[in-house]
Design a protein around this motif. Structure first.
Motif, PDB file in Angstrom:
ATOM      1  N   ILE A 116       0.836  -1.207   0.000  1.00 42.76           N
ATOM      2  CA  ILE A 116       0.000   0.000   0.000  1.00 42.76           C
ATOM      3  C   ILE A 116       0.867   1.252   0.000  1.00 42.76           C
ATOM      4  CG2 ILE A 116      -1.618   1.361   1.381  1.00 42.76           C
ATOM      5  CD1 ILE A 116      -2.884  -1.307   2.259  1.00 42.76           C
ATOM      6  N   ASP A 119       2.221   1.714  -3.428  1.00 43.77           N
ATOM      7  CA  ASP A 119       1.105   2.098  -4.296  1.00 43.77           C
ATOM      8  C   ASP A 119       0.743   3.568  -4.101  1.00 43.77           C
ATOM      9  OD1 ASP A 119      -0.935   1.305  -6.204  1.00 43.77           O
ATOM     10  OD2 ASP A 119      -2.375   1.543  -4.579  1.00 43.77           O
ATOM     11  N   ASP A 120       0.719   4.014  -2.852  1.00 40.60           N
ATOM     12  CA  ASP A 120       0.423   5.424  -2.561  1.00 40.60           C
ATOM     13  C   ASP A 120       1.457   6.344  -3.203  1.00 40.60           C
ATOM     14  OD1 ASP A 120      -1.749   4.644  -1.102  1.00 40.60           O
ATOM     15  OD2 ASP A 120      -0.804   4.881   0.860  1.00 40.60           O
ATOM     16  N   TYR A 123       0.722   6.686  -6.874  1.00 39.25           N
ATOM     17  CA  TYR A 123      -0.421   7.593  -7.061  1.00 39.25           C
ATOM     18  C   TYR A 123       0.003   9.053  -6.883  1.00 39.25           C
ATOM     19  CZ  TYR A 123      -4.233   4.176  -7.375  1.00 39.25           C
ATOM     20  OH  TYR A 123      -5.096   3.199  -7.791  1.00 39.25           O
ATOM     21  N   CYS A 139      -7.282   5.784 -13.694  1.00 41.41           N
ATOM     22  CA  CYS A 139      -7.585   4.952 -12.524  1.00 41.41           C
ATOM     23  C   CYS A 139      -8.746   3.995 -12.785  1.00 41.41           C
ATOM     24  CB  CYS A 139      -7.916   5.832 -11.315  1.00 41.41           C
ATOM     25  SG  CYS A 139      -6.475   6.670 -10.613  1.00 41.41           S
ATOM     26  N   GLN A 142      -8.303   0.180 -13.101  1.00 43.70           N
ATOM     27  CA  GLN A 142      -8.174  -0.739 -11.977  1.00 43.70           C
ATOM     28  C   GLN A 142      -9.288  -1.787 -11.996  1.00 43.70           C
ATOM     29  OE1 GLN A 142      -8.375   2.384  -9.061  1.00 43.70           O
ATOM     30  NE2 GLN A 142     -10.414   1.773  -8.360  1.00 43.70           N
ATOM     31  N   SER A 204      -2.827   1.635 -10.375  1.00 39.23           N
ATOM     32  CA  SER A 204      -4.159   1.043 -10.519  1.00 39.23           C
ATOM     33  C   SER A 204      -4.085  -0.480 -10.486  1.00 39.23           C
ATOM     34  CB  SER A 204      -4.790   1.505 -11.841  1.00 39.23           C
ATOM     35  OG  SER A 204      -4.954   2.900 -11.854  1.00 39.23           O
ATOM     36  N   TYR A 207      -3.250  -1.490  -6.889  1.00 35.71           N
ATOM     37  CA  TYR A 207      -4.431  -1.315  -6.044  1.00 35.71           C
ATOM     38  C   TYR A 207      -5.397  -2.492  -6.210  1.00 35.71           C
ATOM     39  CZ  TYR A 207      -8.804   0.780  -4.348  1.00 35.71           C
ATOM     40  OH  TYR A 207      -9.982   1.019  -3.685  1.00 35.71           O
ATOM     41  N   SER A 287     -10.906   4.443   2.444  1.00 36.96           N
ATOM     42  CA  SER A 287     -10.309   3.134   2.711  1.00 36.96           C
ATOM     43  C   SER A 287     -11.225   2.257   3.553  1.00 36.96           C
ATOM     44  CB  SER A 287      -8.951   3.309   3.407  1.00 36.96           C
ATOM     45  OG  SER A 287      -8.045   3.991   2.575  1.00 36.96           O
TER      46      SER A 287
END
Length: 384
Positions: A116, A119-120, A123, A139, A142, A204, A207, A287
């Motif tokens: 995560i 991934d953040d 982004y 996005c 995804q 994406s 995620y 989230s």
């Protein structure tokens, strides 16, 4: 044919109780689903717009933008304290989690948290180098990635509608990418735009992998059905992701420029702090909705709902950030909405199929009760 023989009054009582209980559970389920959908849509839309606002007003730290996506997890502790799990274990022994299982769950939290965090970061780079309307459309892919991961990890079936959606969403992103890469404005160098596009696409895909891994963890390892579990997963994975972002912030040296960044923020210091705080809160709200939908329904459904924000964000981007909505972008948006609608239609077909099965089971129960009534009323008839 052999039936379980119950007294008629007991059978009717069981049937009535079951029906009432089923209706109550169904309403509770739908209420939980809609609540999580609300959290996800509001949180995701607000967080994306605030993230773009941070960059537009002078923010430039990618690691800070990464940190706020997970650092709001302490606020999730509030509902955890207010609404503790009301499901008591059947025995004191059942309340004790074996050490091996605790270690396995801890490793899941650690692994998911690290993924995560990465991934953040992707982004954050994507939102910096790509216009927010384009970012939102990318996005949408995804959903296509999630279909693939759900097929292999969660035994999700591929249907014509899902395949159609995957193709349309992929085509939408491809059209957008090739067009804007060749026509990128001077404000965003072409190299940075391509980098932002690829990182957003990679984010994406990552995620979608995270959602499928979460669903797999619920099914195979955690195996608990409480609100507490959903919140704990969000808290612990966000804690790990925040640690990853903090390490990156100090290792990259970006922490040295945060004071100057706050002082140079166009809307002022207070606005700088509030932008980061509300961005963090919005991401946590989204989230919680994501994890809640995975827990209640599936990772695929969670991703479908996440994509609903797709047509909303570009509209706000045009209003607040004065971004252009050219013909190619409109075509890409329509293709993405078409792909999303195809997914929704498949969900509708699945719901109808499940409803027919449920009605068939209720009919069998009703016939069983009537058969038992006739058997009792007939007196000395033989057992069926």
């Amino acid at each position: 044919m052999n039936y379980l023989i119950l007294p008629v009054d007991q059978a009717e009582s069981v049937s009535g109780t079951t029906t009432t209980s089923t209706i109550k559970k169904r309403w509770q389920w739908w209420l939980l689903v809609f609540l999580n959908i609300f959290f996800l849509l509001i949180g995701e839309t607000a967080a994306t717009l605030l993230g773009r606002f941070y960059y537009n007003q002078g923010g430039n730290s990618k690691w800070m933008a990464t940190l706020v996506q997970s650092a709001g997890f302490p606020f999730v502790c509030i509902p955890l304290l207010l609404f503790p799990s009301n499901r008591q274990p059947p025995s004191p022994a059942a309340a004790v989690t074996p050490p091996a299982l605790r270690l396995k769950i801890a490793l899941i939290y650690l692994g998911l948290g690290i993924i995560i965090g990465v991934d953040d970061l992707m982004y954050s780079y994507g939102l910096l180098y790509v216009p927010v309307s384009t970012y939102s459309l990318i996005c949408a892919t995804q959903l296509a990635f999630n279909a693939v991961f759900s097929y292999y990890l969660n035994s999700q079936k591929f249907t014509a509608c899902i395949l159609n959606s995957v193709v349309l969403l992929t085509l939408s992103a491809a059209i957008l990418g090739f067009n804007e890469a060749s026509e990128s404005s001077g404000s965003i160098p072409k190299v940075k735009y391509v980098l932002g596009f690829m990182l957003t696409l990679g984010a994406s895909a990552t995620y979608s992998l995270i959602l499928s891994l979460m669903q797999l963890s619920f099914q195979k390892v955690i195996r608990k059905e409480t609100l507490t579990v959903v919140l704990e997963v969000q808290i612990y994975t966000s804690l790990v992701a925040s640690c990853v972002a903090v390490v990156g912030l100090f290792a990259s040296g970006e922490w040295k420029g945060l004071k100057g960044e706050m002082e140079g923020f166009e809307k002022g210091k207070v606005s700088y702090v509030m932008t980061l705080v509300w961005t963090g809160l919005s991401w946590q709200l989204a989230s919680v909705g994501v994890v809640g939908l995975i827990f209640v329904v599936s990772s695929l459904f969670s991703n479908v709902i996440s994509t609903i924000a797709l047509p909303v964000v570009p509209v706000f981007a045009v209003i607040f950030f004065h971004e252009k909505m050219g013909g190619i972008k409109v075509v890409a948006l329509l293709l993405a909405i078409w792909g999303f609608a195809s997914y929704l239609y498949q969900d509708y077909l699945d719901y109808r199929k499940a409803k027919k099965v449920s009605e068939h089971v209720e009919l069998l129960v009703s016939e069983h009760v009537e058969l038992l009534s006739g058997h009792r009323g007939g007196g000395g008839g033989r057992d069926c």
